[in-house]
Design an enzyme around this catalytic site. Structure first.
Site, short mmCIF file in Angstrom:
data_model
loop_
_atom_site.label_atom_id
_atom_site.label_comp_id
_atom_site.label_asym_id
_atom_site.label_seq_id
_atom_site.Cartn_x
_atom_site.Cartn_y
_atom_site.Cartn_z
N THR A 13 0.84 -1.20 0.00
CA THR A 13 0.00 0.00 0.00
C THR A 13 0.88 1.25 0.00
O THR A 13 1.99 1.25 0.51
CB THR A 13 -0.94 0.02 1.22
OG1 THR A 13 -0.19 0.16 2.43
CG2 THR A 13 -1.75 -1.28 1.27
N THR A 16 3.58 4.24 -4.60
CA THR A 16 3.94 4.97 -5.80
C THR A 16 5.22 5.78 -5.64
O THR A 16 5.74 6.31 -6.62
CB THR A 16 2.80 5.94 -6.21
OG1 THR A 16 2.53 6.84 -5.13
CG2 THR A 16 1.53 5.15 -6.55
N GLY A 18 8.80 6.70 -2.61
CA GLY A 18 9.44 6.54 -1.32
C GLY A 18 9.64 5.11 -0.89
O GLY A 18 10.03 4.23 -1.68
N GLY A 20 7.49 2.83 0.02
CA GLY A 20 6.57 1.90 -0.61
C GLY A 20 7.04 1.45 -1.98
O GLY A 20 6.96 0.26 -2.32
N TYR A 154 1.10 11.51 14.80
CA TYR A 154 1.74 10.51 13.95
C TYR A 154 2.34 9.39 14.80
O TYR A 154 2.13 8.20 14.53
CB TYR A 154 2.84 11.18 13.11
CG TYR A 154 3.74 10.21 12.39
CD1 TYR A 154 3.30 9.55 11.25
CD2 TYR A 154 5.04 9.95 12.84
CE1 TYR A 154 4.13 8.65 10.58
CE2 TYR A 154 5.87 9.07 12.18
CZ TYR A 154 5.41 8.42 11.05
OH TYR A 154 6.22 7.52 10.39
#
Length: 264
Positions: A13, A16, A18, A20, A154
């Protein structure tokens, strides 16, 4: 050690860019068919092209959908009804004084950083358990353990992931499915570059800005530099492999020694 994930299907998930994208590329290089997830077709197609350029013969699959919503989750699940390897990487972060974080922002961080992975795990884990093999991973953060004063919303969302992954590991006990968290340390991505320049002098060149950020805001790092996304991906690919069959319910650190503890 040669990791072979041929015949396995993975979903990463938020893949697109970095961390991931690095994870998706690493899994593809190991032979997995990788679902690339993003909110829009354009960014997903760009990432797929990047993976194919890095890994000749790779077969990345589009998995377009906003996973912070049920409708977006349904779209992703419809495009990939079953995956052997689920990597819950999607996450947002940003600096804000603790007393200024609104209820709406708290909810948004939990929807994106926590519940997106919970929803997908509820869908994919039962099939993995029935098949007797599967891998579920959550990309957490050093902020899960050492809550940063500048973004507690966060940090707390990442702390929640450690409990979520441990709990789902207990659900999958004895089935051949492993569930783990990966605690990523400060990593050099486009978003982190922007974050660094929120905290240090914007006129500094990148190398100097990075050093100043680590000195002033992440002084515990033993690596004393930002981690590269591929270094996070290496751990994820290992945990997805048969070599990690006895590692479950864990929180494995790729934090450059930032967390000053023997255990998480």
């Amino acid at each position: 050690m040669r990791i072979d994930l041929s015949g396995r299907t993975a979903l990463v998930t938020g893949s697109t860019q970095g961390i991931g994208l690095a994870i998706a590329t690493g899994l593809a290089a190991a032979g997995a068919r990788v679902g690339v997830n993003g909110r829009g077709a354009a960014s997903v197609n760009t990432a797929i092209a990047a993976i194919r350029a890095q890994v000749p013969g790779a077969e990345p699959l589009p998995a377009v959908g906003d996973l912070s919503t049920q409708d977006g989750t349904n779209a992703v699940v419809d495009s990939l009804p079953h995956v052997d390897i689920l990597v819950n990487n999607l996450g947002i972060f940003g600096e804000k004084p603790a007393l200024d974080v609104t209820d709406e922002e708290w909810r948004r961080y939990f929807e994106v950083n926590v519940l997106s992975g919970v929803r997908l795990t509820r869908h994919y884990l039962p099939r993995q358990m029935d098949n007797g093999w599967g891998r579920v991973q959550y990309i957490a953060s050093d902020s899960a353990i050492a809550t940063p004063a500048e973004m507690i919303h966060y940090g707390v969302s990442k702390t929640a992931l450690l409990g979520v992954s441990r709990g789902f590991a207990k659900t999958a006990a004895g089935t051949g499915v492993t569930v783990n968290s990966v605690i990523a340390g400060p990593t050099e991505t486009g978003g982190v570059r922007d974050f660094v320049y929120q905290l240090v002098d914007r006129d500094l060149p990148w190398d100097a800005a990075q050093r100043e950020f680590m000195r002033a805001h992440r002084p515990n790092s033993l690596l004393q530099r930002l981690i590269q996304p591929a270094e996070i991906a290496n751990m994820v690919v290992y945990l997805a492999s048969p070599f990690a069959s006895a590692t479950t319910g864990g929180a494995l650190r790729v934090d450059g020694g930032y967390t000053d503890a023997i255990l998480p």
